[in-house]
Scaffold this motif. Structure first.
Motif, PDB file in Angstrom:
ATOM      1  N   THR A 213     -17.899 -40.408  14.278  1.00 18.20           N
ATOM      2  CA  THR A 213     -16.995 -39.559  13.501  1.00 18.20           C
ATOM      3  C   THR A 213     -17.768 -38.567  12.635  1.00 18.20           C
ATOM      4  O   THR A 213     -17.438 -37.382  12.568  1.00 18.20           O
ATOM      5  CB  THR A 213     -16.079 -40.430  12.618  1.00 18.20           C
ATOM      6  OG1 THR A 213     -15.336 -41.321  13.454  1.00 18.20           O
ATOM      7  CG2 THR A 213     -15.119 -39.573  11.816  1.00 18.20           C
TER       8      THR A 213
ATOM      9  N   ARG B 259     -12.564 -35.285  19.833  1.00 13.19           N
ATOM     10  CA  ARG B 259     -12.243 -35.993  18.589  1.00 13.19           C
ATOM     11  C   ARG B 259     -11.046 -36.920  18.777  1.00 13.19           C
ATOM     12  O   ARG B 259     -10.975 -37.996  18.178  1.00 13.19           O
ATOM     13  CB  ARG B 259     -11.998 -34.977  17.466  1.00 13.19           C
ATOM     14  CG  ARG B 259     -13.303 -34.369  16.973  1.00 13.19           C
ATOM     15  CD  ARG B 259     -13.129 -33.280  15.954  1.00 13.19           C
ATOM     16  NE  ARG B 259     -14.440 -32.775  15.541  1.00 13.19           N
ATOM     17  CZ  ARG B 259     -14.646 -31.681  14.844  1.00 13.19           C
ATOM     18  NH1 ARG B 259     -13.620 -30.938  14.465  1.00 13.19           N
ATOM     19  NH2 ARG B 259     -15.862 -31.300  14.514  1.00 13.19           N
ATOM     20  N   ALA B 260     -10.119 -36.520  19.634  1.00  9.86           N
ATOM     21  CA  ALA B 260      -8.988 -37.398  19.952  1.00  9.86           C
ATOM     22  C   ALA B 260      -9.467 -38.628  20.722  1.00  9.86           C
ATOM     23  O   ALA B 260      -8.960 -39.737  20.525  1.00  9.86           O
ATOM     24  CB  ALA B 260      -7.942 -36.642  20.762  1.00  9.86           C
TER      25      ALA B 260
ATOM     26  N   ALA C 213     -10.939 -40.939  18.295  1.00 11.22           N
ATOM     27  CA  ALA C 213      -9.840 -41.595  17.578  1.00 11.22           C
ATOM     28  C   ALA C 213      -9.276 -42.757  18.395  1.00 11.22           C
ATOM     29  O   ALA C 213      -8.955 -43.823  17.854  1.00 11.22           O
ATOM     30  CB  ALA C 213      -8.738 -40.584  17.263  1.00 11.22           C
ATOM     31  N   ARG C 214      -9.176 -42.584  19.704  1.00 13.23           N
ATOM     32  CA  ARG C 214      -8.665 -43.656  20.564  1.00 13.23           C
ATOM     33  C   ARG C 214      -9.605 -44.861  20.552  1.00 13.23           C
ATOM     34  O   ARG C 214      -9.151 -46.012  20.626  1.00 13.23           O
ATOM     35  CB  ARG C 214      -8.470 -43.146  21.991  1.00 13.23           C
ATOM     36  CG  ARG C 214      -7.360 -42.120  22.113  1.00 13.23           C
ATOM     37  CD  ARG C 214      -7.145 -41.675  23.547  1.00 13.23           C
ATOM     38  NE  ARG C 214      -6.545 -42.722  24.354  1.00 13.23           N
ATOM     39  CZ  ARG C 214      -6.195 -42.566  25.628  1.00 13.23           C
ATOM     40  NH1 ARG C 214      -6.405 -41.409  26.236  1.00 13.23           N
ATOM     41  NH2 ARG C 214      -5.655 -43.561  26.293  1.00 13.23           N
TER      42      ARG C 214
ATOM     43  N   TRP D  40     -11.382 -45.738  17.975  1.00 20.20           N
ATOM     44  CA  TRP D  40     -11.082 -46.389  16.692  1.00 20.20           C
ATOM     45  C   TRP D  40      -9.830 -47.259  16.815  1.00 20.20           C
ATOM     46  O   TRP D  40      -9.765 -48.371  16.248  1.00 20.20           O
ATOM     47  CB  TRP D  40     -10.866 -45.338  15.606  1.00 20.20           C
ATOM     48  CG  TRP D  40     -12.076 -44.925  14.837  1.00 20.20           C
ATOM     49  CD1 TRP D  40     -12.688 -43.706  14.851  1.00 20.20           C
ATOM     50  CD2 TRP D  40     -12.824 -45.726  13.909  1.00 20.20           C
ATOM     51  NE1 TRP D  40     -13.767 -43.703  13.994  1.00 20.20           N
ATOM     52  CE2 TRP D  40     -13.869 -44.919  13.396  1.00 20.20           C
ATOM     53  CE3 TRP D  40     -12.706 -47.041  13.459  1.00 20.20           C
ATOM     54  CZ2 TRP D  40     -14.797 -45.398  12.468  1.00 20.20           C
ATOM     55  CZ3 TRP D  40     -13.638 -47.524  12.539  1.00 20.20           C
ATOM     56  CH2 TRP D  40     -14.660 -46.703  12.051  1.00 20.20           C
TER      57      TRP D  40
ATOM     58  N   ASN E 275      -3.546 -44.547  11.447  1.00 22.71           N
ATOM     59  CA  ASN E 275      -4.007 -43.194  11.114  1.00 22.71           C
ATOM     60  C   ASN E 275      -4.657 -42.532  12.332  1.00 22.71           C
ATOM     61  O   ASN E 275      -4.429 -41.340  12.610  1.00 22.71           O
ATOM     62  CB  ASN E 275      -5.010 -43.270   9.959  1.00 22.71           C
ATOM     63  CG  ASN E 275      -5.596 -41.910   9.620  1.00 22.71           C
ATOM     64  OD1 ASN E 275      -4.877 -40.969   9.318  1.00 22.71           O
ATOM     65  ND2 ASN E 275      -6.913 -41.808   9.668  1.00 22.71           N
ATOM     66  N   TYR E 276      -5.442 -43.302  13.071  1.00 25.90           N
ATOM     67  CA  TYR E 276      -6.085 -42.744  14.265  1.00 25.90           C
ATOM     68  C   TYR E 276      -5.088 -42.550  15.402  1.00 25.90           C
ATOM     69  O   TYR E 276      -5.300 -41.685  16.265  1.00 25.90           O
ATOM     70  CB  TYR E 276      -7.256 -43.623  14.699  1.00 25.90           C
ATOM     71  CG  TYR E 276      -8.468 -43.439  13.801  1.00 25.90           C
ATOM     72  CD1 TYR E 276      -9.174 -42.243  13.807  1.00 25.90           C
ATOM     73  CD2 TYR E 276      -8.888 -44.443  12.933  1.00 25.90           C
ATOM     74  CE1 TYR E 276     -10.281 -42.055  12.977  1.00 25.90           C
ATOM     75  CE2 TYR E 276      -9.990 -44.269  12.100  1.00 25.90           C
ATOM     76  CZ  TYR E 276     -10.677 -43.073  12.127  1.00 25.90           C
ATOM     77  OH  TYR E 276     -11.757 -42.882  11.295  1.00 25.90           O
TER      78      TYR E 276
ATOM     79  N   GLN F 284      -3.849 -39.132  14.785  1.00 31.56           N
ATOM     80  CA  GLN F 284      -4.842 -38.135  15.186  1.00 31.56           C
ATOM     81  C   GLN F 284      -4.890 -37.970  16.702  1.00 31.56           C
ATOM     82  O   GLN F 284      -4.947 -36.854  17.220  1.00 31.56           O
ATOM     83  CB  GLN F 284      -6.220 -38.545  14.666  1.00 31.56           C
ATOM     84  CG  GLN F 284      -6.386 -38.437  13.160  1.00 31.56           C
ATOM     85  CD  GLN F 284      -7.805 -38.717  12.727  1.00 31.56           C
ATOM     86  OE1 GLN F 284      -8.766 -38.438  13.442  1.00 31.56           O
ATOM     87  NE2 GLN F 284      -7.962 -39.297  11.536  1.00 31.56           N
ATOM     88  N   ALA F 285      -4.868 -39.090  17.412  1.00 32.13           N
ATOM     89  CA  ALA F 285      -4.969 -39.034  18.876  1.00 32.13           C
ATOM     90  C   ALA F 285      -3.755 -38.345  19.490  1.00 32.13           C
ATOM     91  O   ALA F 285      -3.877 -37.592  20.461  1.00 32.13           O
ATOM     92  CB  ALA F 285      -5.128 -40.447  19.434  1.00 32.13           C
TER      93      ALA F 285
END
Length: 661
Positions: free
Chosen positions: A311, A343-344, A347-348, A350, A437-438, A441-442
């Motif tokens: 990240t 970045r997505a 996030a996945r 995470w 939260n992630y 984002q995803a």
């Protein structure tokens, strides 16, 4: 990690190096400068100009570079012949037949073999070998693999005349790296392993026995004023070994040696940061991918560290361009797309981290019927203090990422989610909120419009996060609301999906919705029984219970219907991937029909008949297909029992109905 010692050379040693550079050619300075210029041009064509080659002639610059390298080879041979040196294994290019690679264990590492690396003959052999190396890479780059292999093996043959020294160790490693890549690309993994492991042993032995910054191959064809500094040599040499480790990680992965693959991958990522040789987004994605291995092994400290580093490092790639900027520039549009996607994807990763932490904790704390074991919970809480002390020790022994600029940011991000398994609702909720939260984002990138499969997988993970958190919730009403959230996010999409294109995904969602409604039904009944004590259930509760029961049965039936032929015929043989789900759905349907509450004897009889029909299906299918018994042992045992008991209950109900009439 071993680091090459960086010793500042004395004036005498510098002059000796320059002297060797000039004298090794034993030709005029103008002739040697011409060779050096050709090499520089060949490198520029390969590395820079080739990027601009047209699509209809993609290797134009590399073909030009090849001709220059051939000219250099001819010049070196001419110089050697002019000095009257006997040629040893240095046939003209193209005269050799392909050389078969030695099998693993037969590679010579060059230590103590042949001439000293400081001898003129040894250095001439190394320089010819370097040209063969560059020609080999050139042929591989232009998809002429057999020719590339031939040149690389010619390089290996020439190196047999040299002892490994600071002047040629880089070439020893580079050529084996390239042969490792070549054979790995042919799925000859063990052959690739042999070359790469030899490169690794050469590096490690050189560091141990010498350790001085070695000559880079490009310096063979560099004029005196352009020699590299010790720092530049060190960096290039360490980068070559980093490539060895990277390729070995891939080889071990393909061989199924996942632990070794992960170790080499982790070390590669660390070295890339130390050498400042990486693309932020590519590095971050690799670190996030590595985290998934650690997660599956329950090594959450390492997994969290990889994700935190991913990240932070991904942030070094800069801000995502705005939509307006993306519309104005194609370059900005591509950059926006790449940054958002990668970045997505991080996030996945995470999300998977948080989900696995909660699920592993659930497995640790649940009793035989899937409820929270409070005695076990208290026992683990008492041991938690000792575990927290060991966490810090574990951190110090772990291979950490980061530099002075990024380390603090990585640690700060790690502190937002613990790597210890949660033991109560408060701790579980903290992990859940990070995961949620992630999820947000995803979903910003993987939207339903354009990324149907990805979007649904993220929703399914979100649903699984709620399910894991609900395990820790003691309030049954609140637990039921969590399951309702799962229904709200999955049901609309399940009903809208086209079975023709998304049949497997729709089946997954049908089964999950059936289980959610079944779980809510059990919770409502338990809650109603507690509140009503020993009194009978009121009409409102009965209506709610029957609604949940029917909804669960509906989705189980939809799942089973999806297995039928277009004519609606039930398959005689269930495929392996749907065998257990199909038999479990039948078993659950049988239970659900028997649990529906009705004051009408005829409706009760109808429900019991449906229940018996489904129990019989499970028993009869397993009798006809004995291999299915192992997949549903518990369900089969209960179904067999109910096939014996239900007819008695049905007959009693029929007799009662007859008597009343």
């Amino acid at each position: 990690m071993a680091v090459v010692q960086q010793k500042e050379p004395s004036c005498d040693s510098c002059s000796q190096t320059r002297k060797k550079k000039t004298n090794m050619a034993s030709v005029s300075s103008d002739e040697w400068r011409t060779v050096c210029d050709k090499f520089t041009n060949a490198q520029n064509l390969t590395v820079v100009e080739s990027r601009n080659d047209p699509e209809n002639d993609p290797f134009r610059s590399k073909y030009k570079a090849r001709e220059l390298l051939r000219e250099i080879h001819c010049s070196l041979k001419s110089f050697e012949a002019g000095e009257g040196e006997a040629e040893r294994g240095g046939e003209e290019i193209g005269d050799q037949r392909p050389i078969e690679p030695p099998v693993d264990g037969q590679l010579e590492d060059g230590f103590g073999q042949g001439f000293s690396g400081d001898s003129p003959a040894g250095l001439r052999a190394a320089k010819l070998g370097a040209v063969e190396y560059y020609l080999g890479v050139n042929h591989v780059d232009t998809e002429e693999l057999s020719a590339g292999q031939e040149h690389l093996m010619n390089c290996m043959k020439l190196l047999e005349r040299c002892r490994v020294s600071s002047e040629n160790v880089s070439l020893f490693i580079h050529v084996r790296n390239q042969l490792g890549i070549l054979w790995a690309g042919r799925d000859e993994t063990e052959t690739a392993q042999g070359f790469l492991e030899t490169a690794e042993s050469i590096y490690q032995r050189y560091i141990k026995e010498d350790g001085s910054p070695p000559t880079d191959m490009a310096e063979y064809f560099t004029t005196e004023e352009k020699l590299l500094t010790h720092q530049e040599r060190t960096k290039r040499f360490e980068l070559a070994y980093t490539h060895t480790m990277y390729y070995l990680a891939q080889v071990y992965k393909n061989l199924g040696e996942t632990e070794r693959a992960a170790t080499y991958c982790h070390s590669t990522l660390q070295r890339q940061l130390q050498l400042n040789q990486y693309s932020p987004m590519e590095w971050a994605l690799n670190a996030a991918t590595l985290s998934q291995y650690y997660i599956t092994k329950g090594r959450y400290m390492e997994g969290r560290h990889c994700l935190s580093a991913a990240t932070v490092i991904s942030g070094l790639a800069g801000e995502v361009p705005s939509e307006a900027a993306a519309q104005e520039s194609e370059t900005e549009s591509e950059r926006r797309e790449q940054l958002m996607q990668k970045r997505a994807e991080i996030a996945r990763c995470w999300i998977k981290y948080c989900l696995n932490v909660l699920q592993d904790s659930k497995k640790l704390l649940e009793d035989s019927i899937g409820e929270l074991d409070t005695d076990r919970q208290e026992e683990l809480k008492r041991a938690r203090r000792r575990e927290e002390e060991e966490e810090e020790k574990g951190r110090k022994s772990a291979l950490l990422f980061g530099s002075e600029d990024t380390f603090d940011s990585i640690v700060s991000l790690e502190e937002k989610v613990r790597c210890l398994l949660p033991l109560d609702f408060a701790e579980a909720r903290a992990v859940f909120l990070v995961g949620q939260n992630y999820v947000t984002q995803a979903k910003e990138y993987f939207q339903m419009d354009g990324y149907v499969t990805d979007h649904i997988e993220i929703l399914q993970d979100h649903s699984a996060l709620f399910r894991a958190l609900a395990f820790f919730e003691e309030d049954l009403e609140r637990r039921c609301k969590m399951h309702k959230r799962r229904v709200d996010m999955l049901e609309p999409i399940c009903n809208d999906l086209n079975s023709r294109y998304y049949l497997m995904i729709r089946r997954q969602m049908m089964f999950e919705l059936a289980e959610i409604y079944n779980e809510m039904m059990d919770l409502k009944l338990t809650l109603a029984n507690r509140q009503a004590d020993t009194q009978s259930l009121d009409n409102h509760t009965i209506k709610k219970f029957n609604h949940l029961c029917s909804a669960s049965a509906k989705y189980f039936q939809m799942f089973l219907d999806s297995l039928c032929s277009p004519e609606g015929k039930i398959p005689e043989h269930l495929e392996e991937e749907v065998l257990r789900p199909a038999l479990v759905a039948r078993f659950r349907l049988a239970r659900l029909h028997s649990r529906l509450i009705s004051s009408s004897p005829s409706v009760q009889l109808e429900n019991l008949d449906k229940s018996l029909e489904n129990y019989k299906y499970v028993v009869q299918y397993c009798e006809a297909h004995p291999e299915a018994k192992a997949t549903v042992e518990t369900e089969l045992e209960l179904s067999t029992e109910m096939v014996g008991l239900l007819p008695l209950k049905i007959n009693r109900l029929k007799a009662k109905m007859t008597a009343n009439n």
